[in-house]
Design a protein around this motif. Structure first.
Motif, PDB file in Angstrom:
ATOM      1  N   ILE B  90       0.864  -1.183   0.000  1.00  0.00           N
ATOM      2  CA  ILE B  90       0.000   0.000   0.000  1.00  0.00           C
ATOM      3  C   ILE B  90       0.897   1.228   0.000  1.00  0.00           C
ATOM      4  CG2 ILE B  90      -1.784   1.275   1.255  1.00  0.00           C
ATOM      5  CD1 ILE B  90      -2.750  -1.423   2.357  1.00  0.00           C
ATOM      6  N   ASP B  91       0.957   1.903  -1.116  1.00  0.00           N
ATOM      7  CA  ASP B  91       1.870   3.044  -1.279  1.00  0.00           C
ATOM      8  C   ASP B  91       3.271   2.703  -0.768  1.00  0.00           C
ATOM      9  OD1 ASP B  91      -0.013   4.538  -2.581  1.00  0.00           O
ATOM     10  OD2 ASP B  91      -0.580   5.726  -0.837  1.00  0.00           O
ATOM     11  N   GLY B  92       3.738   1.544  -1.162  1.00  0.00           N
ATOM     12  CA  GLY B  92       5.110   1.147  -0.863  1.00  0.00           C
ATOM     13  C   GLY B  92       5.306   0.467   0.475  1.00  0.00           C
ATOM     14  N   SER B  93       4.246   0.341   1.257  1.00  0.00           N
ATOM     15  CA  SER B  93       4.344  -0.302   2.570  1.00  0.00           C
ATOM     16  C   SER B  93       3.898  -1.761   2.467  1.00  0.00           C
ATOM     17  CB  SER B  93       3.460   0.445   3.573  1.00  0.00           C
ATOM     18  OG  SER B  93       3.653  -0.058   4.879  1.00  0.00           O
ATOM     19  N   THR B  94       4.775  -2.676   2.827  1.00  0.00           N
ATOM     20  CA  THR B  94       4.450  -4.099   2.774  1.00  0.00           C
ATOM     21  C   THR B  94       3.710  -4.508   4.036  1.00  0.00           C
ATOM     22  OG1 THR B  94       6.381  -4.559   1.419  1.00  0.00           O
ATOM     23  CG2 THR B  94       5.415  -6.425   2.593  1.00  0.00           C
ATOM     24  N   VAL B  95       2.470  -4.962   3.864  1.00  0.00           N
ATOM     25  CA  VAL B  95       1.642  -5.356   5.009  1.00  0.00           C
ATOM     26  C   VAL B  95       0.871  -6.623   4.649  1.00  0.00           C
ATOM     27  CG1 VAL B  95       1.349  -3.017   5.943  1.00  0.00           C
ATOM     28  CG2 VAL B  95      -0.247  -3.865   4.206  1.00  0.00           C
ATOM     29  N   SER B  96       0.319  -7.261   5.681  1.00  0.00           N
ATOM     30  CA  SER B  96      -0.549  -8.396   5.403  1.00  0.00           C
ATOM     31  C   SER B  96      -1.943  -7.890   5.075  1.00  0.00           C
ATOM     32  CB  SER B  96      -0.557  -9.372   6.579  1.00  0.00           C
ATOM     33  OG  SER B  96      -0.946  -8.704   7.759  1.00  0.00           O
ATOM     34  N   PRO B  98      -5.664  -7.621   5.741  1.00  0.00           N
ATOM     35  CA  PRO B  98      -6.484  -7.831   6.946  1.00  0.00           C
ATOM     36  C   PRO B  98      -7.621  -8.821   6.739  1.00  0.00           C
ATOM     37  CG  PRO B  98      -6.840  -5.626   6.031  1.00  0.00           C
ATOM     38  CD  PRO B  98      -5.681  -6.220   5.290  1.00  0.00           C
ATOM     39  N   THR B 102      -3.465 -14.717   9.700  1.00  0.00           N
ATOM     40  CA  THR B 102      -2.055 -14.570   9.364  1.00  0.00           C
ATOM     41  C   THR B 102      -1.274 -15.816   9.767  1.00  0.00           C
ATOM     42  OG1 THR B 102      -1.560 -13.481  11.458  1.00  0.00           O
ATOM     43  CG2 THR B 102      -2.141 -12.067   9.591  1.00  0.00           C
ATOM     44  N   TRP B 108       7.670 -13.053   9.834  1.00  0.00           N
ATOM     45  CA  TRP B 108       6.559 -12.226  10.324  1.00  0.00           C
ATOM     46  C   TRP B 108       5.230 -12.872   9.942  1.00  0.00           C
ATOM     47  CZ3 TRP B 108       3.502  -8.570   7.183  1.00  0.00           C
ATOM     48  CH2 TRP B 108       3.743  -8.691   5.816  1.00  0.00           C
ATOM     49  N   ASP B 109       4.132 -12.205  10.370  1.00  0.00           N
ATOM     50  CA  ASP B 109       2.799 -12.776  10.184  1.00  0.00           C
ATOM     51  C   ASP B 109       2.200 -12.350   8.850  1.00  0.00           C
ATOM     52  OD1 ASP B 109       2.131 -14.477  12.388  1.00  0.00           O
ATOM     53  OD2 ASP B 109       2.160 -12.731  13.687  1.00  0.00           O
ATOM     54  N   TRP B 226      13.383  -6.153   5.764  1.00  0.00           N
ATOM     55  CA  TRP B 226      12.830  -4.935   5.181  1.00  0.00           C
ATOM     56  C   TRP B 226      12.171  -4.047   6.231  1.00  0.00           C
ATOM     57  CZ3 TRP B 226       7.665  -4.881   6.098  1.00  0.00           C
ATOM     58  CH2 TRP B 226       7.062  -6.121   6.346  1.00  0.00           C
ATOM     59  N   LEU B 227      11.898  -4.627   7.406  1.00  0.00           N
ATOM     60  CA  LEU B 227      11.286  -3.818   8.460  1.00  0.00           C
ATOM     61  C   LEU B 227      12.263  -2.854   9.109  1.00  0.00           C
ATOM     62  CD1 LEU B 227       9.075  -6.435  10.283  1.00  0.00           C
ATOM     63  CD2 LEU B 227       8.278  -4.392   9.124  1.00  0.00           C
TER      64      LEU B 227
END
Lengths: 393, 393
Positions: B90-96, B98, B102, B108-109, B226-227
């Motif tokens: 999301i705009d360059g942010s790596t997230v799981s 929702p 997970t 990571w999760d 990457w975090l």
């Protein structure tokens, strides 16, 4: 020994964080953020190189600031001790923070942060005492026609002693699931420690899932509705967030038909109501009152942690409320060995008022107030720590 | 019965998704997305009202399209069957995402999606057969000085039969943890079903964590680098992503010093090497070969699922590779009852080449190829399903 349990998860080396700020015990291995200062301020860092607006949502929304490296940071004011769910908002998208393990709450896998209690409080930490175990147990429900999962704590001497044990049925809250009490709540460590100190009788604890939908019923009571804002076709936009459709009756039916018989067939369980307790937090407390008050032939111990029937359904009247369960105080006090009402001190007066009303009606009850805590897992750990020693005496 | 296991998690009502697209079994309760078409295309939907660019990363990056309601959607090409981790950007942010439960992978999760096999394949689904249980077991490690957690599968008749059982030590892969084999892998259901059909002997399965750091060692082998992109102070930017520092020696020491003695003290275990197996996937397979080949007095069964010593450390030479463990084929074949090498067919030829080299050197081994699967959990479920029946005969 304090917090050593989480060393496995939180990893060893941590750098890049400000002096004195310790990584939360719930972080993924090696992640330096979020970290907690001694004064309980919390620092967060999120990689979001192309985002326009990033916020942390923990006790309100906190704007983060973008650094030249695309990392967003913020330090938020001191937080209440205990376990808190939190989320990120990245350009309007609600997501969990990848830097923490996730925890099921509000119907999805949130991030979590632990604001530590003082170091000498370790009743929910693992110590070098005999440990029980938490087991995953699948069973096929006749009531729902589906496979269900519960977790079962058996005390340290369960395998060696070959004796039978009383059972506490322990319920989670709204939007959580059967994983909550041993993952967020540390029920297993709390009981291990109480049993080692001979403060609680060895017991089995059954942690099941409140979400019971019979065929044709709406299973959506735990929904994270913001994920699918469009109303269901044909539902006229009926809201899915909240307790809509929740009566607790299907859970009670499932518990009596499927869960208790399965547990008593599978484990070495002492029979009868005086060896059976039920407790729960928040919505799980409401469920506990609903189930037990209409089945006092089956339960002798009742616990509501930040949740009971008090305050729901209008003014409390001992003669008529709860279908008259409290109308005969002498009989009630004989049958119910412990009626426990717990609450965090910052949650408001409703539970105290309910306890007082019960007392005024002659109903014996235990009122427990957790100092300085909110509607979260630290309150409920303390409730369990106070409640469990009272059971099966 | 197929997929009924996940009904609890995936909830009941699902709307808003295209005809014929079924919610993934790994979704949170009630979430209609992600969903899988019969041809294995996958549709995603993400709420990100103010984002400029949203992508799904699953077998490559897929741009999503913004709708008027702020919901981003995409349907991606047919995916390989099995369990896949995936993420959002999301705009360059790596997230799981929702919308799914997970799963711990890559440190990571992550989100997870299950692309179903044909409906008649149900060896890893719960059936109406006797079920074993998976228990969480904490133990204090002398080698690391820290509390560790493993999960232990005990077979359906463990409590009733009072007999002793052989043990399989079963390891996860890089970036995963002790939860993987029963959460992603369904090792419990696989064994329940094999045991019910009398295809496998009842056995105990121990699922531990590969991440073992002695005091002073780097615990960061599972890091989601990457975090925290900034290099560690004083490390000169030493990369933390990958197998740096991983020798497996500390795990072997911990396993022999702490884990096996704890298991054999706690559970009813048959003694001796002929009742002890070890297997693992990917890095867990490498660890299995490292541990067992230098301790053949302790293990008689060895399994590598998409992971072994083959192809590492230069050209295989039976006389010298692995410290000469394969140098005496007659002796090796007498001692090692099963040497199992499994791989997904789309993973490449390295495992087959290793098996052939072993065969050419006179070393008996089982080569198992999972048709049409990649380096993921479906390959490893199939490996376990083929490997377990060969054990303890």
């Amino acid at each position: 020994m304090k917090h050593i349990v989480f060393a496995l998860l939180a990893g060893g080396l941590c750098w890049g964080q400000p002096d004195g700020c310790k990584p939360s015990s719930l972080n993924i291995p090696g992640s330096p953020y979020p970290c907690v200062y001694p004064d309980r301020r919390v620092a967060f860092r999120v990689a979001a190189p192309d985002a326009q607006k990033v916020q942390v949502h923990l006790g309100g929304a906190h704007d983060m600031t973008r650094g030249a490296d695309g990392m967003w940071t913020v330090t938020i004011p001191p937080q209440v001790i205990g376990f808190h769910y939190y989320t990120l908002s990245i350009d309007g998208s609600t997501v969990s923070d990848p830097a923490t393990r996730t925890f099921f709450g509000s119907g999805w896998d949130n991030s979590g942060i632990e604001i530590p209690e003082p170091a000498d409080i370790d009743y929910y930490q693992p110590k070098d005492v005999p440990h029980g175990q938490v087991s995953q147990r699948w069973y096929l429900s006749k009531v729902t026609g589906k496979w269900r999962r519960c977790y079962v704590y058996t005390p340290p001497d369960y395998d060696a002693k070959k004796t039978r044990y009383p059972v506490l049925y322990l319920m989670h809250g709204w939007g959580e699931n059967e994983q909550g009490w041993h993952t967020q709540g540390h029920a297993d460590f709390i009981l291990d420690n109480l049993i080692a100190e001979k403060k609680a009788k060895p017991m089995i604890i059954v942690m099941d899932n409140l979400n019971v939908a019979k065929p044709g019923e709406d299973a959506g009571i735990f929904s994270a509705r913001w994920l699918w804002p469009a109303p269901a076709p044909g539902t006229g936009g009926r809201p899915r967030f909240g307790l809509n459709g929740f009566t607790g009756a299907s859970f009670t039916e499932m518990m009596l038909t499927d869960l208790i018989p399965m547990i008593e067939k599978t484990y070495r369980v002492l029979p009868g109501r005086e060896n059976r307790a039920m407790a729960g937090l928040s919505m799980g407390g409401m469920q506990t009152f609903l189930t037990t008050l209409s089945n006092l032939d089956k339960f002798a111990y009742i616990g509501g942690f930040s949740g009971s029937t008090g305050g729901f359904g209008g003014k409390f009247d001992a003669k008529t409320s709860n279908n008259g369960a409290f109308s005969d105080a002498i009989s009630f006090n004989k049958r119910v060995k412990v009626l426990f009402l717990g609450i965090g001190s910052v949650e408001g007066p409703r539970t105290k008022a309910f306890s007082d009303a019960l007392t005024a009606a002659g109903i014996k009850n235990v009122y427990f107030e957790s100092p300085g805590t909110a509607h979260e897992w630290l309150t409920w750990r303390r409730c369990l720590n106070d409640f469990a020693p009272r059971l099966f005496r």
